[in-house]
Design a protein around this motif. Sequence first.
Motif, PDB file in Angstrom:
ATOM      1  N   ALA A  60       0.815  -1.214   0.000  1.00  0.00           N
ATOM      2  CA  ALA A  60       0.000   0.000   0.000  1.00  0.00           C
ATOM      3  C   ALA A  60       0.851   1.267   0.000  1.00  0.00           C
ATOM      4  O   ALA A  60       0.475   2.275  -0.602  1.00  0.00           O
ATOM      5  CB  ALA A  60      -0.936   0.001   1.204  1.00  0.00           C
ATOM      6  N   ALA A  61       2.007   1.227   0.664  1.00  0.00           N
ATOM      7  CA  ALA A  61       2.873   2.410   0.706  1.00  0.00           C
ATOM      8  C   ALA A  61       3.429   2.733  -0.669  1.00  0.00           C
ATOM      9  O   ALA A  61       3.524   3.911  -1.062  1.00  0.00           O
ATOM     10  CB  ALA A  61       4.010   2.187   1.701  1.00  0.00           C
ATOM     11  N   VAL A  62       3.793   1.702  -1.434  1.00  0.00           N
ATOM     12  CA  VAL A  62       4.298   1.918  -2.792  1.00  0.00           C
ATOM     13  C   VAL A  62       3.165   2.384  -3.703  1.00  0.00           C
ATOM     14  O   VAL A  62       3.333   3.323  -4.498  1.00  0.00           O
ATOM     15  CB  VAL A  62       4.939   0.636  -3.337  1.00  0.00           C
ATOM     16  N   GLU A  63       2.008   1.757  -3.595  1.00  0.00           N
ATOM     17  CA  GLU A  63       0.861   2.155  -4.418  1.00  0.00           C
ATOM     18  C   GLU A  63       0.468   3.601  -4.152  1.00  0.00           C
ATOM     19  O   GLU A  63       0.129   4.339  -5.085  1.00  0.00           O
ATOM     20  CB  GLU A  63      -0.324   1.232  -4.146  1.00  0.00           C
ATOM     21  N   LYS A  64       0.495   4.016  -2.904  1.00  0.00           N
ATOM     22  CA  LYS A  64       0.129   5.396  -2.563  1.00  0.00           C
ATOM     23  C   LYS A  64       1.034   6.393  -3.274  1.00  0.00           C
ATOM     24  O   LYS A  64       0.573   7.402  -3.822  1.00  0.00           O
ATOM     25  CB  LYS A  64       0.204   5.592  -1.051  1.00  0.00           C
ATOM     26  N   GLN A  65       2.334   6.111  -3.282  1.00  0.00           N
ATOM     27  CA  GLN A  65       3.247   7.069  -3.897  1.00  0.00           C
ATOM     28  C   GLN A  65       3.249   6.984  -5.419  1.00  0.00           C
ATOM     29  O   GLN A  65       3.577   7.956  -6.094  1.00  0.00           O
ATOM     30  CB  GLN A  65       4.654   6.864  -3.326  1.00  0.00           C
ATOM     31  N   LEU A  66       2.831   5.844  -5.969  1.00  0.00           N
ATOM     32  CA  LEU A  66       2.716   5.718  -7.421  1.00  0.00           C
ATOM     33  C   LEU A  66       1.440   6.347  -7.971  1.00  0.00           C
ATOM     34  O   LEU A  66       1.463   7.007  -9.020  1.00  0.00           O
ATOM     35  CB  LEU A  66       2.752   4.242  -7.822  1.00  0.00           C
ATOM     36  N   TYR A  67       0.324   6.144  -7.268  1.00  0.00           N
ATOM     37  CA  TYR A  67      -0.970   6.468  -7.859  1.00  0.00           C
ATOM     38  C   TYR A  67      -1.762   7.558  -7.148  1.00  0.00           C
ATOM     39  O   TYR A  67      -2.618   8.184  -7.764  1.00  0.00           O
ATOM     40  CB  TYR A  67      -1.831   5.197  -7.908  1.00  0.00           C
ATOM     41  N   GLN A  68      -1.473   7.799  -5.884  1.00  0.00           N
ATOM     42  CA  GLN A  68      -2.204   8.826  -5.148  1.00  0.00           C
ATOM     43  C   GLN A  68      -1.388  10.108  -5.036  1.00  0.00           C
ATOM     44  O   GLN A  68      -1.798  11.164  -5.515  1.00  0.00           O
ATOM     45  CB  GLN A  68      -2.586   8.312  -3.761  1.00  0.00           C
ATOM     46  N   ASP A  69      -0.219  10.016  -4.409  1.00  0.00           N
ATOM     47  CA  ASP A  69       0.656  11.190  -4.303  1.00  0.00           C
ATOM     48  C   ASP A  69       1.354  11.495  -5.624  1.00  0.00           C
ATOM     49  O   ASP A  69       1.744  12.637  -5.875  1.00  0.00           O
ATOM     50  CB  ASP A  69       1.718  10.963  -3.231  1.00  0.00           C
ATOM     51  N   VAL A  70       1.544  10.487  -6.445  1.00  0.00           N
ATOM     52  CA  VAL A  70       2.329  10.564  -7.684  1.00  0.00           C
ATOM     53  C   VAL A  70       3.707  11.158  -7.392  1.00  0.00           C
ATOM     54  O   VAL A  70       4.231  11.980  -8.143  1.00  0.00           O
ATOM     55  CB  VAL A  70       1.593  11.349  -8.789  1.00  0.00           C
ATOM     56  N   SER A  71       4.274  10.737  -6.263  1.00  0.00           N
ATOM     57  CA  SER A  71       5.645  11.123  -5.930  1.00  0.00           C
ATOM     58  C   SER A  71       6.649  10.153  -6.528  1.00  0.00           C
ATOM     59  O   SER A  71       7.858  10.386  -6.466  1.00  0.00           O
ATOM     60  CB  SER A  71       5.819  11.204  -4.414  1.00  0.00           C
ATOM     61  N   LEU A  72       6.143   9.061  -7.097  1.00  0.00           N
ATOM     62  CA  LEU A  72       6.933   8.147  -7.919  1.00  0.00           C
ATOM     63  C   LEU A  72       6.336   8.157  -9.316  1.00  0.00           C
ATOM     64  O   LEU A  72       5.110   8.081  -9.475  1.00  0.00           O
ATOM     65  CB  LEU A  72       6.912   6.725  -7.347  1.00  0.00           C
ATOM     66  N   VAL A  73       7.192   8.237 -10.327  1.00  0.00           N
ATOM     67  CA  VAL A  73       6.752   8.454 -11.705  1.00  0.00           C
ATOM     68  C   VAL A  73       7.359   7.402 -12.615  1.00  0.00           C
ATOM     69  O   VAL A  73       8.560   7.109 -12.528  1.00  0.00           O
ATOM     70  CB  VAL A  73       7.193   9.859 -12.189  1.00  0.00           C
ATOM     71  N   ARG A  74       6.532   6.820 -13.488  1.00  0.00           N
ATOM     72  CA  ARG A  74       7.036   5.897 -14.509  1.00  0.00           C
ATOM     73  C   ARG A  74       7.419   6.683 -15.750  1.00  0.00           C
ATOM     74  O   ARG A  74       6.641   7.495 -16.241  1.00  0.00           O
ATOM     75  CB  ARG A  74       5.980   4.849 -14.866  1.00  0.00           C
TER      76      ARG A  74
END
Length: 387
Positions: A60-74
């Motif tokens: 959930a922590a990784v998903e949050k930063q990928l899809y909610q905060d978008v602090s991780l970017v593909r």
Amino acid sequence: MHRISDEQRRIRIGRRHLLAPSMRPESPVAVADALVALHATDAATVFLSACARLRAPEVAAVEKQLYQDVSLVRLLSMRNTLFVVSEETAPLVEASNARAVAAKERRTLLKHLTEDGNGLDEQWLAATEESVLAALTARGSATGSELSAAVPALRTRITVFPGKKQETVQGVASRVIRVLAAEGRIRRDRPRGSWTSSQFRWTASEPRAGLDTARAQTELALRWLRSYGPAAEGDLKWWTGWGLGQVRRALAGAGAEEVELDNGATAWVAPQDQGSEPAPEPWAALLPALDPSAMGWADRGFHLPAGHRAALFDRSGNIGPTVWWNGLIVGGWALRADGEPVWRLLTDVGRDASTAIEAEASRLAHWVGEVRITPRFRTPLERELTG
């Protein structure tokens, strides 16, 4: 010239790649920044690489930063490969690599459209792209199939390489979506299914302001050296996909300093980074296929015994899941159909190491739960362990 030993290079992996337990952070963003970029060709790799290093691994922590905060970017970037980077690093990767990749993707698509001979041109592509963006704005997010249903132009089929041996008929939907994503006009949202799925939904996004390419390459090279140095020119050239001239300009701009390796080769480190570091506590790790610690160098001889390559790599040169002990790859692992982690040591590392590896396997099984993971690039040992 200062020498940095192979042992020191392995110590740096434990410390700088956040693999020793005392170095583990709380945030997936901290993991991405420590490694500069996480391989994302296989969706599961992002989660496995991050959680192997987190103090409290949690999907959930990784998903949050990928899809909610978008602090991780593909981003489709280095070597025309999909990576995940932090929002802070993204402009550097975009300017130094992704921008050129996107331009090439657009040129290739336009070439195929015009060669098809049915009047598909740049104007047709622009109109189709606007229709896709309008559909995403209206829906919020959509899968590729849903976009094709909403935008009739995406259902167009073209003949690729007409008149040649490799001639084939293909749909344009995936190609148009790929170009829009490469340019940062849309991004991957939550996938269908679990976190291991690559069937992403898409959502609209805003392209980033452009940075100067040369300056971005210099800064990216500096960050890479802090994580992977000492490293040779060839290592940076391989990791980035840049030409040798670009590599040398970036190293010079970063103020990189020369050092000597145990094998007598010349390598580079970040400014004032020639000193030795104390070894962390003993550590073990189970890292996924394509993990940055295994993929960060073209020459991996200092942490990968040559005799292990046949078992741990596929035919295309992709490394599979690996078992580590104090900075050295000592075996491989897999998840069986019942979810049990299983591994095989290719190096005799003793009882203490085996106990630590078993503890890491239990830690992995706990946070993965009932999800089953099969690497996209399967290696001989991984197949054997799950066979």
